[in-house]
Design a protein around this motif. Structure first.
Motif, mmCIF file in Angstrom:
data_model
loop_
_atom_site.group_PDB
_atom_site.id
_atom_site.type_symbol
_atom_site.label_atom_id
_atom_site.label_comp_id
_atom_site.label_asym_id
_atom_site.label_seq_id
_atom_site.Cartn_x
_atom_site.Cartn_y
_atom_site.Cartn_z
ATOM 1 N N UNK A 192 0.830 -1.163 0.011
ATOM 2 C CA UNK A 192 -0.055 0.062 -0.002
ATOM 3 C C UNK A 192 0.801 1.047 -0.207
ATOM 4 N N UNK A 193 1.953 1.284 0.634
ATOM 5 C CA UNK A 193 2.674 2.460 0.775
ATOM 6 C C UNK A 193 3.575 2.687 -0.638
ATOM 7 N N UNK A 194 3.980 1.455 -1.144
ATOM 8 C CA UNK A 194 4.671 1.621 -2.472
ATOM 9 C C UNK A 194 3.769 2.097 -3.611
ATOM 10 N N UNK A 195 2.309 1.573 -3.657
ATOM 11 C CA UNK A 195 0.966 2.192 -4.387
ATOM 12 C C UNK A 195 1.139 3.662 -4.377
ATOM 13 N N UNK A 196 0.907 3.929 -2.749
ATOM 14 C CA UNK A 196 0.656 5.383 -2.625
ATOM 15 C C UNK A 196 1.719 6.486 -2.917
ATOM 16 N N UNK A 197 2.795 5.847 -3.066
ATOM 17 C CA UNK A 197 4.090 6.441 -3.329
ATOM 18 C C UNK A 197 4.177 6.758 -5.005
ATOM 19 N N UNK A 198 3.937 5.607 -5.552
ATOM 20 C CA UNK A 198 3.897 5.671 -7.039
ATOM 21 C C UNK A 198 2.734 6.688 -7.482
ATOM 22 N N UNK A 199 1.563 6.504 -6.854
ATOM 23 C CA UNK A 199 0.316 7.392 -7.296
ATOM 24 C C UNK A 199 0.807 9.007 -7.103
ATOM 25 N N UNK A 200 1.303 9.267 -5.942
ATOM 26 C CA UNK A 200 1.626 10.609 -5.725
ATOM 27 C C UNK A 200 2.772 11.174 -6.907
ATOM 28 N N UNK A 201 3.859 10.419 -7.025
ATOM 29 C CA UNK A 201 4.853 10.439 -8.074
ATOM 30 C C UNK A 201 4.369 10.556 -9.399
ATOM 31 N N UNK A 202 3.279 10.165 -9.694
ATOM 32 C CA UNK A 202 2.799 10.116 -11.158
ATOM 33 C C UNK A 202 1.537 11.188 -11.211
ATOM 34 N N UNK A 203 1.211 11.635 -10.278
ATOM 35 C CA UNK A 203 -0.098 12.428 -10.043
ATOM 36 C C UNK A 203 0.562 13.873 -10.040
ATOM 37 N N UNK A 204 1.835 14.230 -9.779
ATOM 38 C CA UNK A 204 2.214 15.519 -9.919
ATOM 39 C C UNK A 204 2.587 16.074 -11.104
#
Length: 164
Positions: free
Chosen positions: A152-164
């Motif tokens: 879940x932490x990895x998915x959240x980090x990937x989400x925030x990385x690609x969302x910016x």
């Protein structure tokens, strides 16, 4: 092909088909309810609709994978991952296809379909499938909880990385 593998494939395909139809129908019904009863959605209404659709999506995908795992105990984990993604994508496409058919018939209450959502739900299906697989296949609960938290932490980090 041995009989057990054939049975596993039949369970997988039938569950994908039934769950996709159920998911597509419920997502279509949710669109219809929000469009007809609530009308033009403000930001809160759109958020509530997305939240309810994600809840329905999560429940159907995880329950389907649990059913497949119980009915076909020796099915490979990769098949469960593919099954979860297939349910998510096919169910979403079916719901949007129903909306498309209604707009072709110029139904005044039918909202316009949004085919871009299937990519979002496809990734969501992958996430739900991995979390379900961790819960189903990891015997040690502590290790399972740690793996789930890391994922879940990895998915959240990937989400925030690609969302910016």
């Amino acid at each position: 092909m041995e009989a057990n593998q054939l049975l596993n494939k039949q369970v997988l395909l039938k569950t994908i088909l039934i769950s996709s139809v159920l998911l597509g129908s419920l997502l279509f019904a949710l669109d219809g309810i929000f469009h007809n009863w609530i009308g033009e959605l403000n930001r809160f209404g759109r958020g509530m609709k997305v939240g309810l659709s994600l809840l329905i999506f999560w429940l159907i995908v995880t329950a389907s994978l649990r059913s497949i795992n119980r009915l076909a105990e020796d099915i490979p984990a990769f098949s469960l991952l593919i099954g979860g993604v297939a349910i998510a994508v096919l169910g979403t496409l079916l719901g949007q296809l129903i909306l498309q058919i209604l707009t072709w018939f110029e139904e005044p209450w039918a909202p316009e379909p949004n085919y871009r959502t299937f990519m979002f739900y496809g990734v969501g299906g992958l996430v739900a499938s991995v979390i379900s697989l961790i819960n189903l296949r990891v015997k040690d609960k502590t290790v399972g909880n740690v793996l789930e938290l890391i994922f879940i932490v990895v998915v959240a980090l990937l989400f925030f990385y690609f969302a910016r």
